[in-house]
Design an enzyme around this catalytic site. Structure first.
Site, PDB file in Angstrom:
ATOM      1  N   VAL A   1       0.833  -1.197   0.000  1.00  0.00           N
ATOM      2  CA  VAL A   1       0.000   0.000   0.000  1.00  0.00           C
ATOM      3  C   VAL A   1       0.873   1.255   0.000  1.00  0.00           C
ATOM      4  CG1 VAL A   1      -0.217   0.146   2.533  1.00  0.00           C
ATOM      5  CG2 VAL A   1      -2.059   1.032   1.082  1.00  0.00           C
ATOM      6  N   CYS A   2       0.359   2.309  -0.644  1.00  0.00           N
ATOM      7  CA  CYS A   2       0.977   3.633  -0.575  1.00  0.00           C
ATOM      8  C   CYS A   2      -0.163   4.638  -0.410  1.00  0.00           C
ATOM      9  CB  CYS A   2       1.851   3.920  -1.797  1.00  0.00           C
ATOM     10  SG  CYS A   2       0.945   4.056  -3.353  1.00  0.00           S
ATOM     11  N   ARG A   3      -0.012   5.836  -0.906  1.00  0.00           N
ATOM     12  CA  ARG A   3      -1.064   6.849  -0.724  1.00  0.00           C
ATOM     13  C   ARG A   3      -2.264   6.606  -1.644  1.00  0.00           C
ATOM     14  NH1 ARG A   3      -1.990  12.400  -2.579  1.00  0.00           N
ATOM     15  NH2 ARG A   3      -3.160  13.478  -0.959  1.00  0.00           N
TER      16      ARG A   3
ATOM     17  N   MET B   1      -3.905   4.213   0.714  1.00  0.00           N
ATOM     18  CA  MET B   1      -4.412   4.637   2.018  1.00  0.00           C
ATOM     19  C   MET B   1      -5.577   5.617   1.884  1.00  0.00           C
ATOM     20  SD  MET B   1      -3.047   2.904   4.405  1.00  0.00           S
ATOM     21  CE  MET B   1      -3.681   3.829   5.809  1.00  0.00           C
TER      22      MET B   1
END
Length: 107
Positions: free
Chosen positions: A58-60, A86
């Site tokens: 996961v990232c932004r 996220m």
């Protein structure tokens, strides 16, 4: 090869979640139990990523995590990108914590 993806609300409760965002983003808010390895450190720290289980990355918003998941799959790991990152995690109401004691948010 198609990159496997999953939405945050479909993640298994016992998922190994790898957060590849920068330190400031992690401190502001992240998933409880996630493991933090910034994307720029992933190659040097890849041995910290499990060989024996699926890894959800996961990232932004999903771009950096897609690159990380593609690379992890290329070197033989079983990696899945968390679609929407996220931001989607927060929108779907999944729990978040911060490192500051403040209300967590997606930076």
């Amino acid at each position: 090869m198609t990159l496997p993806e999953i939405t945050p609300d479909a993640l298994p409760d016992d998922a190994y979640l790898l957060d590849v965002r920068e330190n400031e983003e992690w401190v502001a808010g992240h998933a409880p139990g996630a493991v933090h390895i910034p994307l720029g450190e992933l190659q040097a720290r890849v041995e910290e990523v499990p060989h024996d289980r699926q890894v959800f990355v996961v990232c932004r918003v999903g771009g950096r995590s897609a690159h990380a998941a593609m690379w992890l799959n290329h070197i033989g790991r079983d990696a899945v990108n968390v679609d929407g990152g996220m931001q989607s995690w927060a929108v779907t109401g999944r729990p978040m914590v911060s490192e500051t004691g403040e209300t967590p948010y997606v930076a």
